[in-house]
Design an enzyme around this catalytic site. Structure first.
Site: not given
Ligand code: PLP
Length: 389
Positions: A70-71, A199-200, A325, A179
């Site tokens: 996701g990031t 995100s997986g 985080c 989410q």
């Molecule tokens: N976006 C949202 C809304 C999230 O909740 C998260 C993870 O907590 C992310 C992005 C980041 O995803 P990833 O953990 O796969 O990098």
């Protein structure tokens, strides 16, 4: 017995995903870019996963780019559009104040390099007002990014309405659906977005893999340069086993949506109502109707959420004080603050997020354990403050 109610941080992979990843790791030994038999086999596996993710989102396989999660998908969307439209003079970016840090920190980085950023406020239910977006977009706006569902409170934004406003002004619209994917149906056409991140590991797939859906024709500069993988949009040898796992998770989510989500939502509602009834001085944060069915954020008057989290962990119950985080840093949640909640309500908020592995017995156990713990912490807090005086 350990109870896991932190599925928004990450959710256990489905058994079918574990199986598929292990099989791919053993059998798909080729590099998906190689022309020989081994490479073509791996490419076939990646293409099948691409088709599965595309079907899940309602898009075309050629519109899917696999990423590391996701990031990266969020970074790719925001930076990629900003860079691609730089020369056009569109140097204004808009996002909601309650986006994940993957979007907010990326915007902040671009701000230091000359882009202007508007952070849209949210009301006290955590929703973006489309009128606020209408007032914020200008002919210089390159990108609007508003998440589909929020990770802390689960609130679902009026994405279709917001995307229509952005696109009417010629801006690209991105939504972070990390989410919402697997919790509520997603259809990129109905949402009317240009870019969508998943995100997986949030949808019963592997960690370290995700995807960005890119509407055909959207201008985007690649972040990763090198080989010509992913149609030149994301260089680097594909993580074949993880991508295969994401494909299986997407297929499961597409098939299972509606069955398990209803069961999970009923459990969440039961937990939430029972906590509100059994523990005085509790409030649910965020809109209770427009939200995903697995999440509830509850503030406990007179209690520090961190103390409650630790006390519950000692009883074998895992919950969260907000996004993974920011937990551990004691930073007050930017989401709850943006909603205008009092500092105390922000500091006393606990997130319960349920998933496929959550059972009736888990919820019954939480309801046994939680009210007396809250009572004990409140007595301690009162005792502590009277001693201090
Ligand atoms: N976006 C949202 C809304 C999230 O909740 C998260 C993870 O907590 C992310 C992005 C980041 O995803 P990833 O953990 O796969 O990098």
């Amino acid at each position: 017995m350990r109870i896991y109610l932190d599925h928004n941080a990450t959710t256990p992979p489905a058994p079918e995903v574990v199986e598929a990843v292990a099989t791919a790791m053993r059998d798909e030994v080729g590099n998906a870019s190689s022309v020989h038999f081994f490479g073509q086999r791996a490419k076939t596996a990646v293409d099948a996963a691409r088709a599965s993710v595309a079907t899940f989102l309602g898009g075309e396989p050629s519109e899917i780019v696999f990423t590391s999660g996701g990031t990266e998908s969020d970074n790719f969307a925001v930076r990629g559009v900003a860079e691609a439209l730089h020369a056009s003079g569109r140097r204004h970016l808009v996002a909601s104040a309650i986006e994940h840090e993957a979007v907010l920190a990326t915007l902040a980085a671009l701000e230091t390099r000359g882009w202007t950023v508007t952070r849209l406020p949210v009301g006290n239910a955590g929703l973006v007002d489309p009128a606020a977006l209408e007032a914020a977009v200008t002919p210089q706006t390159a990108l609007v990014s508003v998440m589909h569902a929020n990770n802390e409170i689960g609130t679902i934004q009026p994405v279709a309405e917001l995307a229509a406003i952005a696109r009417a002004h010629g801006a690209v619209f991105h939504t972070d659906a990390v989410q919402s994917a697997g919790k509520t149906p997603i259809d990129v056409t109905a949402l009317g977005v240009d870019l969508l991140s998943i995100s997986g590991h949030k949808l019963r797939g592997p960690k370290g893999v995700g995807a960005l859906w890119i509407r055909r024709g959207t201008r985007l500069t690649a972040l990763m340069t090198g080989g010509r993988q992913e149609r030149n949009r994301r260089a680097g040898t594909e993580n074949v086993p993880a991508i295969v796992g994401l494909g299986v998770a997407a297929a499961l989510a597409a098939a299972g949506l509606g069955r398990d989500t209803a069961r999970i939502a009923a459990l969440r509602d039961r937990l939430e109502q029972a906590v509100l009834d059994a523990v005085p001085g509790t409030d649910v944060n965020g809109d209770r109707t427009c939200r995903v069915g697995n999440t509830t954020s509850i503030s406990f008057d007179g209690v520090e959420a961190e103390s409650l989290l630790i006390a519950l962990d000692l009883e074998g119950i895992a919950v969260s004080t907000g996004s993974a985080c920011s937990s551990g840093t004691l930073e007050p949640s930017h989401v709850l603050r943006a909603m205008g909640l009092s500092p105390h309500r922000v500091q006393s908020a606990l997130r319960f997020s349920l998933g496929t592995t959550t059972t009736d017995a888990d919820i019954a156990q939480v309801l046994n354990v939680l009210p007396p713990i809250v009572g004990r912490l409140r007595r301690l807090a009162r005792g502590g403050s009277s001693r201090a005086r």
